[in-house]
Structure formats: structure tokens, C-alpha cells
Design an enzyme around this catalytic site. Sequence first.
Site, PDB file in Angstrom:
ATOM      1  N   TYR A  54      46.052  57.652  51.825  1.00 17.38           N
ATOM      2  CA  TYR A  54      45.007  58.135  50.984  1.00 17.38           C
ATOM      3  C   TYR A  54      45.598  58.454  49.560  1.00 17.38           C
ATOM      4  O   TYR A  54      46.872  59.203  49.546  1.00 17.38           O
ATOM      5  CB  TYR A  54      44.582  59.618  51.692  1.00 17.38           C
ATOM      6  CG  TYR A  54      43.247  59.155  51.914  1.00 17.38           C
ATOM      7  CD1 TYR A  54      42.150  59.144  50.936  1.00 17.38           C
ATOM      8  CD2 TYR A  54      42.789  59.175  53.111  1.00 17.38           C
ATOM      9  CE1 TYR A  54      40.698  58.879  51.288  1.00 17.38           C
ATOM     10  CE2 TYR A  54      41.466  58.725  53.595  1.00 17.38           C
ATOM     11  CZ  TYR A  54      40.423  58.513  52.552  1.00 17.38           C
ATOM     12  OH  TYR A  54      39.136  58.260  53.185  1.00 17.38           O
ATOM     13  N   GLU A  56      43.860  59.756  46.520  1.00 13.09           N
ATOM     14  CA  GLU A  56      43.077  60.095  45.761  1.00 13.09           C
ATOM     15  C   GLU A  56      43.630  60.784  44.522  1.00 13.09           C
ATOM     16  O   GLU A  56      44.603  61.557  44.549  1.00 13.09           O
ATOM     17  CB  GLU A  56      42.064  61.218  46.586  1.00 13.09           C
ATOM     18  CG  GLU A  56      40.973  60.774  47.244  1.00 13.09           C
ATOM     19  CD  GLU A  56      40.221  61.818  48.212  1.00 13.09           C
ATOM     20  OE1 GLU A  56      40.900  62.645  48.454  1.00 13.09           O
ATOM     21  OE2 GLU A  56      39.011  61.367  48.478  1.00 13.09           O
ATOM     22  N   ASP A 200      30.126  43.621  30.079  1.00 12.90           N
ATOM     23  CA  ASP A 200      30.466  43.485  31.460  1.00 12.90           C
ATOM     24  C   ASP A 200      31.101  42.039  31.506  1.00 12.90           C
ATOM     25  O   ASP A 200      30.089  40.994  31.469  1.00 12.90           O
ATOM     26  CB  ASP A 200      29.247  43.432  32.304  1.00 12.90           C
ATOM     27  CG  ASP A 200      29.270  43.034  33.817  1.00 12.90           C
ATOM     28  OD1 ASP A 200      30.351  42.555  34.115  1.00 12.90           O
ATOM     29  OD2 ASP A 200      28.350  43.323  34.524  1.00 12.90           O
ATOM     30  N   THR A 226      34.778  42.366  37.150  1.00  9.81           N
ATOM     31  CA  THR A 226      35.345  42.364  38.500  1.00  9.81           C
ATOM     32  C   THR A 226      36.720  41.573  38.313  1.00  9.81           C
ATOM     33  O   THR A 226      36.967  41.203  37.159  1.00  9.81           O
ATOM     34  CB  THR A 226      34.269  41.107  39.230  1.00  9.81           C
ATOM     35  OG1 THR A 226      34.232  39.963  38.334  1.00  9.81           O
ATOM     36  CG2 THR A 226      32.986  41.649  39.623  1.00  9.81           C
ATOM     37  N   LYS A 229      36.794  36.795  39.911  1.00  9.55           N
ATOM     38  CA  LYS A 229      35.717  35.555  39.783  1.00  9.55           C
ATOM     39  C   LYS A 229      36.769  34.486  38.851  1.00  9.55           C
ATOM     40  O   LYS A 229      37.767  34.201  39.697  1.00  9.55           O
ATOM     41  CB  LYS A 229      34.680  35.961  38.894  1.00  9.55           C
ATOM     42  CG  LYS A 229      33.651  36.836  39.820  1.00  9.55           C
ATOM     43  CD  LYS A 229      32.588  37.064  39.291  1.00  9.55           C
ATOM     44  CE  LYS A 229      31.435  37.947  40.098  1.00  9.55           C
ATOM     45  NZ  LYS A 229      30.465  38.455  39.515  1.00  9.55           N
ATOM     46  N   ARG A 235      39.439  40.950  45.225  1.00 12.89           N
ATOM     47  CA  ARG A 235      38.272  41.409  44.980  1.00 12.89           C
ATOM     48  C   ARG A 235      38.262  42.675  44.474  1.00 12.89           C
ATOM     49  O   ARG A 235      38.736  43.746  45.244  1.00 12.89           O
ATOM     50  CB  ARG A 235      37.363  40.939  46.522  1.00 12.89           C
ATOM     51  CG  ARG A 235      36.048  41.463  46.398  1.00 12.89           C
ATOM     52  CD  ARG A 235      35.359  40.591  47.541  1.00 12.89           C
ATOM     53  NE  ARG A 235      35.379  39.180  47.309  1.00 12.89           N
ATOM     54  CZ  ARG A 235      34.371  38.524  46.709  1.00 12.89           C
ATOM     55  NH1 ARG A 235      33.485  39.034  46.306  1.00 12.89           N
ATOM     56  NH2 ARG A 235      34.560  37.007  46.586  1.00 12.89           N
TER      57      ARG A 235
HETATM   58  C1  LIG Z   1      29.537  39.575  39.763  1.00 10.42           C
HETATM   59  C2  LIG Z   1      28.956  40.500  38.919  1.00 10.42           C
HETATM   60  C3  LIG Z   1      28.924  41.879  38.862  1.00 10.42           C
HETATM   61  C4  LIG Z   1      29.166  42.692  40.230  1.00 10.42           C
HETATM   62  O1  LIG Z   1      30.114  42.280  40.745  1.00 10.42           O
HETATM   63  P1  LIG Z   1      30.035  42.739  42.407  1.00 10.42           P
HETATM   64  O2  LIG Z   1      31.765  42.943  42.720  1.00 10.42           O
HETATM   65  O3  LIG Z   1      29.573  41.671  43.416  1.00 10.42           O
HETATM   66  O4  LIG Z   1      29.671  44.274  42.595  1.00 10.42           O
HETATM   67  C5  LIG Z   1      28.529  42.490  37.885  1.00 10.42           C
HETATM   68  N1  LIG Z   1      28.139  42.028  36.554  1.00 10.42           N
HETATM   69  C6  LIG Z   1      28.274  40.707  36.509  1.00 10.42           C
HETATM   70  C7  LIG Z   1      27.978  40.146  35.196  1.00 10.42           C
HETATM   71  C8  LIG Z   1      28.626  39.919  37.386  1.00 10.42           C
HETATM   72  O5  LIG Z   1      28.658  38.665  37.401  1.00 10.42           O
END
Ligand SMILES: *Cc1c(COP(=O)(O)O)cnc(C)c1O
Length: 420
Positions: A54, A56, A200, A226, A229, A235
Site C-alpha cells: 500500500y 497511498e 486527452d 492512457t 495504446k 495498462r
Molecule cells: C481509450 C481512451 C480513454 C479511456 O481509457 P481507459 O483506460 O479505457 O479508461 C480515454 N480517452 C480516449 C480518447 C481514449 O481513446
Amino acid sequence: MEHRDLEDADPEVYQALNDEIERQESESLEMIASENFVPRQVLQAQGSVMTNKYAEGYPGNRYYAGCKHHDKVENLAKERALDLFGGDHANVQPHSGSQANFAAYAAVLDPGDKILGPVLAHGGHLTHGHGVNFSGELYDFGTYAINKETERFEKEDILEAAREHDPDLIVMGYSAYPREFEFEMFREVADEVDALLMADIAHISGLVAGGKHPEPFPHCDIVTTTTHKSIRGARGGMILCKEKYAEDVDKAVFPYTQGGPLMHQIAAKAVSFKEAQRDSFEEYAEQIIKNTEALAEGLRNEGLKLVSGGTDNHLVLVDLRNEEVTGKQAESLLEEIGVVCNKNMVPYDPESPFVTSGIRLGTPALTTRGMKEKELEQIGEMIARRVKNPEDGKMEEKMKEKVSEILEEFPLYENSKVKY
Ligand SMILES: *Cc1c(COP(=O)(O)O)cnc(C)c1O
């Protein structure tokens, strides 16, 4: 404590893991634009004893004792993230991209505040204001749309939407937009209406890290992503921001929206960021761009139409409105020959989200396997021919064989068995 190997302790899960290696290795061409294959060293860090703690709080300021090694890996992850993406401050604790967005909004807004985000069917994410998501309920969302003619986001449309909604924050960043994310242009709009700008970059973070896409800073105030990707890492999620928001971002992640961080994932994020700092990652990002261009070429050669006519990044969006099949039908036709992708709305799609008139195809995973322009162009032509000849059973058999040949030529984890 008795320690047994997974194979011995839980043969059923062990079997499923090995079957999954087999599926990834030799059953299909992975073209879901948000997926990738992480290097073995990332798997090793994920499967480590860092999971036992943990931690935190933040490095140097934890709620529990015994965190010195956790401080070390979290600081490494943060430093490397800032080196790759810019910004003044990084928070690497969000468990996912959605958690990162949740915390990012919470850091700079109050419930009820106004956000301007993309129309969902035009490439945004559920966390950009969808009604089934927290974002749609907690904030007052307005939307901007893709231009019908150019099939791109254009400044005048966004400015008009921004003037009408008068947002506190503008969110940009998409899951299915094949063109460059124009941070600078969005900054200009944000300044016009005195709003904060959040990007994002979940989909394109590998391209940014590899120097093949413009950087979000200094134009953006806050950036989320994220980490699994195109960047090909563990992840999870992450937030980057300007110094001004650092403290609010940290508080919004913990204790506002999360508890204990997943330290094994953070260790693995650090490992994948180190990979992304290498020269070889720059080559990887460059190859993604070349491969996607080759894929687009193959699709166009055989007469398919692409949204906006082509691509600048790691994905293409095929517009099937002139074809006999829907996105849903195309997705399953392709799955039958071993090409895994997803149906996707195209801008101004007349079909429902369950049917759609498009498919989204990405190249990060195939590029990780080592495929180059030649293979991607061939794959593009094959996809187009399959979609245009849905009744041709003979073609289907031939294509299945071709897919197997390609997979064999580009091994992935090379005869791996799950071992820890
Ligand atoms: C994949 C994605 C997310 C979310 O990711 P998770 O890890 O699945 O919650 C947020 N914004 C965009 C633009 C994405 O492509």
C-alpha cells in the site's frame, strides 16, 4: 508460505493464459487502433512484488511505511513522462484513462461547470460527456462537430460552438480521428472564450513520445492519456499539467477519486517510458506513420473511401456509406479471415452505434510485430476486396491462408510460455 508455480497451482488459469498467448501470436492480425503488444520487460515489472504494497500518497509523503523502493519507481516514471511529453508535473497513479479524465476534470472544475467537448460520434470518448458516463451527469457539456465538407475539426466551427456554450474548459482528443490534433488552434479558441484547454492524447501518445506528432505543451493546461495504446506500455492512465494545477491534480487523484496506487503498474509504466525514450522508439513511431499511410493506400487502391481522405497518424476510418455492407457486417466479414478491427461511426452516420457505416483500423500492434509498408498495403487491399465481395467464399479461404502466412513471418513473443 507454500509457493507453487501457476502451472501447478491453477492449471485452468495457466491454460487460459497460454491459450491467450497463442491467440495473440497466431490467430489474427490485430488492427484495433487502441491495442498493442507490450515488450516482455513490461510484463515482468507488472508481475512483480510491487503489487504487495500500500503506497497511498506520493513519493516522500506516504501514509504507510516501507515505501522507499516504490518512491524510486514512481519518481522514475514521473521524470520519464515529463521528458517524453513536456509539462511541469506528472501524476502517474490513475488506474486508467477514464480515471485520469475523472481526476483531471475534478482538479480544475466544480460539478455543474461547463465543458465543451467533441460530438461523441465524431471521435470523442465516453468520458467526454456521454450520458451513460459520470462526465455527462456531473458537468454541463456542449459539443463541437467535425466539418461536413472537410471531415476535419475546423477552427470556425469550434469557435462558434465555444461562443455559444461559453465553457470553463474545452476538451480535445479523440479515439477515431485520423488527422493531427491541433493543440495550437484549440488554444486560440480557448483564449477567445477564456476557457482552460485539456487534451486527452490516449490514442496518439506513442506518436508524441516518438516525436512524430506535435506536443500538447505549452498549448494545453492539462493533458491526460492512457499508457497502453500507441505508447505500448503497462495498462493505465496518467495526467500531465502546468505547475499551477499540480497540487489540485494530485489531490484529485488521491484522495478524491482513488485509494492506493497500483505500484506494480507504475513500475511497469516506468519501464515502458524508458523504452519510449530510446532511439528505437522514434523509429517505431515513424514506422507507424508510414504503415498507416501504406494501409490507406491499399484501401484506396481497391476503391474504399476514407474519412477526410486519408490519415496523419496511426489509424484510418473507412467510410462504408457507398458500400453494400454496414460497419457491423464488415467487422464480422474481416474477423472471419483473421483481421480484428472494430465497427465505428463515421461523421454524420445514418446508422446506429450498434450498426454503423464505418470500420476503424489501426497499425500500432502490427508495427510492433515488425510489419512494414509492403505488408500493410497488401493488408489494406485484402480488407477492401473482402468488404466489396462479401459473398465470395473462395476468396475468404484464400485470405485466411494469407493471414496465417503473414502471422508466421512476424512472430510476437516467440514460443513464450507463462513463467514467473
Ligand atoms: C481509450 C481512451 C480513454 C479511456 O481509457 P481507459 O483506460 O479505457 O479508461 C480515454 N480517452 C480516449 C480518447 C481514449 O481513446
